[in-house]
Design a protein around this motif. Sequence first.
Motif, PDB file in Angstrom:
ATOM      1  N   HIS A 214       0.817  -1.210   0.000  1.00  0.00           N
ATOM      2  CA  HIS A 214       0.000   0.000   0.000  1.00  0.00           C
ATOM      3  C   HIS A 214       0.856   1.268   0.000  1.00  0.00           C
ATOM      4  N   ARG A 215       2.010   1.228   0.671  1.00  0.00           N
ATOM      5  CA  ARG A 215       2.869   2.416   0.659  1.00  0.00           C
ATOM      6  C   ARG A 215       3.433   2.655  -0.739  1.00  0.00           C
ATOM      7  N   THR A 216       3.756   1.590  -1.458  1.00  0.00           N
ATOM      8  CA  THR A 216       4.252   1.736  -2.827  1.00  0.00           C
ATOM      9  C   THR A 216       3.212   2.440  -3.695  1.00  0.00           C
ATOM     10  N   VAL A 217       1.943   2.075  -3.519  1.00  0.00           N
ATOM     11  CA  VAL A 217       0.872   2.717  -4.284  1.00  0.00           C
ATOM     12  C   VAL A 217       0.694   4.162  -3.836  1.00  0.00           C
ATOM     13  N   HIS A 218       0.597   4.392  -2.529  1.00  0.00           N
ATOM     14  CA  HIS A 218       0.325   5.727  -2.003  1.00  0.00           C
ATOM     15  C   HIS A 218       1.412   6.731  -2.385  1.00  0.00           C
ATOM     16  N   GLU A 219       2.671   6.303  -2.353  1.00  0.00           N
ATOM     17  CA  GLU A 219       3.761   7.249  -2.595  1.00  0.00           C
ATOM     18  C   GLU A 219       3.831   7.714  -4.043  1.00  0.00           C
ATOM     19  N   THR A 220       3.224   6.977  -4.960  1.00  0.00           N
ATOM     20  CA  THR A 220       3.257   7.415  -6.361  1.00  0.00           C
ATOM     21  C   THR A 220       2.335   8.603  -6.607  1.00  0.00           C
ATOM     22  N   ALA A 221       1.448   8.901  -5.650  1.00  0.00           N
ATOM     23  CA  ALA A 221       0.542  10.039  -5.825  1.00  0.00           C
ATOM     24  C   ALA A 221       1.276  11.365  -5.710  1.00  0.00           C
ATOM     25  N   ASP A 222       2.473  11.354  -5.095  1.00  0.00           N
ATOM     26  CA  ASP A 222       3.256  12.578  -4.908  1.00  0.00           C
ATOM     27  C   ASP A 222       2.395  13.662  -4.256  1.00  0.00           C
ATOM     28  N   ASN A 223       1.685  13.254  -3.212  1.00  0.00           N
ATOM     29  CA  ASN A 223       0.786  14.151  -2.495  1.00  0.00           C
ATOM     30  C   ASN A 223       1.072  14.012  -1.009  1.00  0.00           C
ATOM     31  N   ARG A 224       1.523  15.091  -0.380  1.00  0.00           N
ATOM     32  CA  ARG A 224       1.957  15.008   1.017  1.00  0.00           C
ATOM     33  C   ARG A 224       0.832  14.567   1.952  1.00  0.00           C
ATOM     34  N   PHE A 225      -0.407  14.944   1.628  1.00  0.00           N
ATOM     35  CA  PHE A 225      -1.521  14.584   2.503  1.00  0.00           C
ATOM     36  C   PHE A 225      -1.813  13.082   2.414  1.00  0.00           C
ATOM     37  N   ILE A 226      -1.720  12.524   1.221  1.00  0.00           N
ATOM     38  CA  ILE A 226      -1.936  11.091   1.062  1.00  0.00           C
ATOM     39  C   ILE A 226      -0.828  10.313   1.770  1.00  0.00           C
ATOM     40  N   LYS A 227       0.420  10.771   1.643  1.00  0.00           N
ATOM     41  CA  LYS A 227       1.535  10.089   2.298  1.00  0.00           C
ATOM     42  C   LYS A 227       1.423  10.164   3.814  1.00  0.00           C
ATOM     43  N   ASP A 228       1.097  11.338   4.350  1.00  0.00           N
ATOM     44  CA  ASP A 228       0.942  11.484   5.797  1.00  0.00           C
ATOM     45  C   ASP A 228      -0.199  10.620   6.312  1.00  0.00           C
ATOM     46  N   PHE A 229      -1.267  10.563   5.567  1.00  0.00           N
ATOM     47  CA  PHE A 229      -2.431   9.785   5.967  1.00  0.00           C
ATOM     48  C   PHE A 229      -2.075   8.314   6.095  1.00  0.00           C
ATOM     49  N   TYR A 230      -1.166   7.817   5.229  1.00  0.00           N
ATOM     50  CA  TYR A 230      -0.866   6.391   5.276  1.00  0.00           C
ATOM     51  C   TYR A 230      -0.205   5.981   6.578  1.00  0.00           C
ATOM     52  N   ASP A 231       0.498   6.883   7.262  1.00  0.00           N
ATOM     53  CA  ASP A 231       1.089   6.541   8.555  1.00  0.00           C
ATOM     54  C   ASP A 231       0.007   6.147   9.557  1.00  0.00           C
ATOM     55  N   ILE A 232      -1.131   6.849   9.513  1.00  0.00           N
ATOM     56  CA  ILE A 232      -2.253   6.499  10.381  1.00  0.00           C
ATOM     57  C   ILE A 232      -2.779   5.112  10.010  1.00  0.00           C
ATOM     58  N   ILE A 233      -2.928   4.843   8.728  1.00  0.00           N
ATOM     59  CA  ILE A 233      -3.411   3.547   8.270  1.00  0.00           C
ATOM     60  C   ILE A 233      -2.472   2.426   8.716  1.00  0.00           C
ATOM     61  N   SER A 234      -1.170   2.649   8.591  1.00  0.00           N
ATOM     62  CA  SER A 234      -0.191   1.640   8.974  1.00  0.00           C
ATOM     63  C   SER A 234      -0.326   1.274  10.438  1.00  0.00           C
ATOM     64  N   MET A 235      -0.487   2.289  11.287  1.00  0.00           N
ATOM     65  CA  MET A 235      -0.632   2.037  12.706  1.00  0.00           C
ATOM     66  C   MET A 235      -1.947   1.323  13.025  1.00  0.00           C
ATOM     67  N   LEU A 236      -2.997   1.629  12.303  1.00  0.00           N
ATOM     68  CA  LEU A 236      -4.269   0.950  12.533  1.00  0.00           C
ATOM     69  C   LEU A 236      -4.167  -0.531  12.182  1.00  0.00           C
ATOM     70  N   PHE A 237      -3.356  -0.856  11.166  1.00  0.00           N
ATOM     71  CA  PHE A 237      -3.164  -2.269  10.853  1.00  0.00           C
ATOM     72  C   PHE A 237      -2.442  -2.954  12.008  1.00  0.00           C
ATOM     73  N   HIS A 238      -1.459  -2.267  12.585  1.00  0.00           N
ATOM     74  CA  HIS A 238      -0.743  -2.788  13.749  1.00  0.00           C
ATOM     75  C   HIS A 238      -1.740  -3.051  14.877  1.00  0.00           C
ATOM     76  N   TYR A 239      -2.634  -2.126  15.082  1.00  0.00           N
ATOM     77  CA  TYR A 239      -3.682  -2.248  16.105  1.00  0.00           C
ATOM     78  C   TYR A 239      -4.531  -3.483  15.835  1.00  0.00           C
ATOM     79  N   ASN A 240      -4.940  -3.652  14.600  1.00  0.00           N
ATOM     80  CA  ASN A 240      -5.781  -4.779  14.222  1.00  0.00           C
ATOM     81  C   ASN A 240      -5.058  -6.094  14.457  1.00  0.00           C
ATOM     82  N   ALA A 241      -3.792  -6.181  14.021  1.00  0.00           N
ATOM     83  CA  ALA A 241      -3.040  -7.425  14.139  1.00  0.00           C
ATOM     84  C   ALA A 241      -2.806  -7.800  15.602  1.00  0.00           C
ATOM     85  N   GLN A 242      -2.614  -6.799  16.463  1.00  0.00           N
ATOM     86  CA  GLN A 242      -2.316  -7.070  17.863  1.00  0.00           C
ATOM     87  C   GLN A 242      -3.523  -7.599  18.624  1.00  0.00           C
TER      88      GLN A 242
END
Length: 308
Positions: A214-242
């Motif tokens: 997902h980060r590979t896809v998100h980073e191609t947008a070259d949009n700082r808001f989309i990239k920053d948003f993915y950090d929240i998504i990444s942590m939520l996946f960590h939350y889900n897995a735990q």
Amino acid sequence: MKGNAVYKRSYNGCLAMCGSLPLGAEMPSENELSQALAVSRTTIRTVMAGLETAGILRREEGARRLARHPEPDDAFPDMQTVSTSATVERRFLEWILDGHIGPGHLLTAAELARQFGTSTTIIREHLPHFQHFGLIERRPNSAWLFKGVTPAFANEIYEVREMFELRAARSFIELPEESAPWRRMRTIEAEHRALLESVDTDYGRFPDLDERLHRTVHETADNRFIKDFYDIISMLFHYNAQWDAEDEKQRTFTALTEHLAYIEALLRRDVRAIDRACRQHLKTARSNLLRSIDLRMKVPVGPDASPA
């Protein structure tokens, strides 16, 4: 080699440029690279020296030319390319998702500064970032109210994720096949197929693979808001897995097959298939997150409150 985040971020930026060039191509001038990456020419010169040492660039008649395409291992890990303040943001998010506090907990800058070993100034600068996402709310006397990761929060953030992911996917398929993101995607596809073969024993490797896709896809947008948003998504996946270890193997198998459908659609540049596969995968991910939130709400909050 310099160890600061600016250098490493610039180095990775130049690697991305190298990945889009044909072998033997001349690199842009130091001034052009400086402007493109918003860093000093001194930093660019140091980066160029590092790329020469790594054998990615070579000197030829006064020009720097591409000697080989970068490999994934050439890049610095994402966590090494962020500033101290950004690292504090990530640690704060990990801390709250690890179950140390629950909804209704009052936070102060002094408390968080002690928790993370940083200054109250950095804490005050970056708490508003989480207010923007609705995780905390400012209260009088410099206090902040933690509102919690609730079902409503999960539903809202996944609606935004769907919009951002589909937009980023459009950016991905506009790139040439020889670009670095496309080469990474082919590697990620192969890793998915290998993990699918050994999912019975290796399903614990999936979270890292999910983030890289997902980060590979998100980073191609070259949009700082989309990239920053993915950090929240990444942590939520960590939350889900735990918090939701039940049926983890089966959920991993389902996610792998959904990922492969998504990856295949991306590599075919099939917009309709991308839309269908992406929406299906995110729908499943949202259901999993909502279940993990339900499980989390049944566990006592505190430093020792962790899943069995």
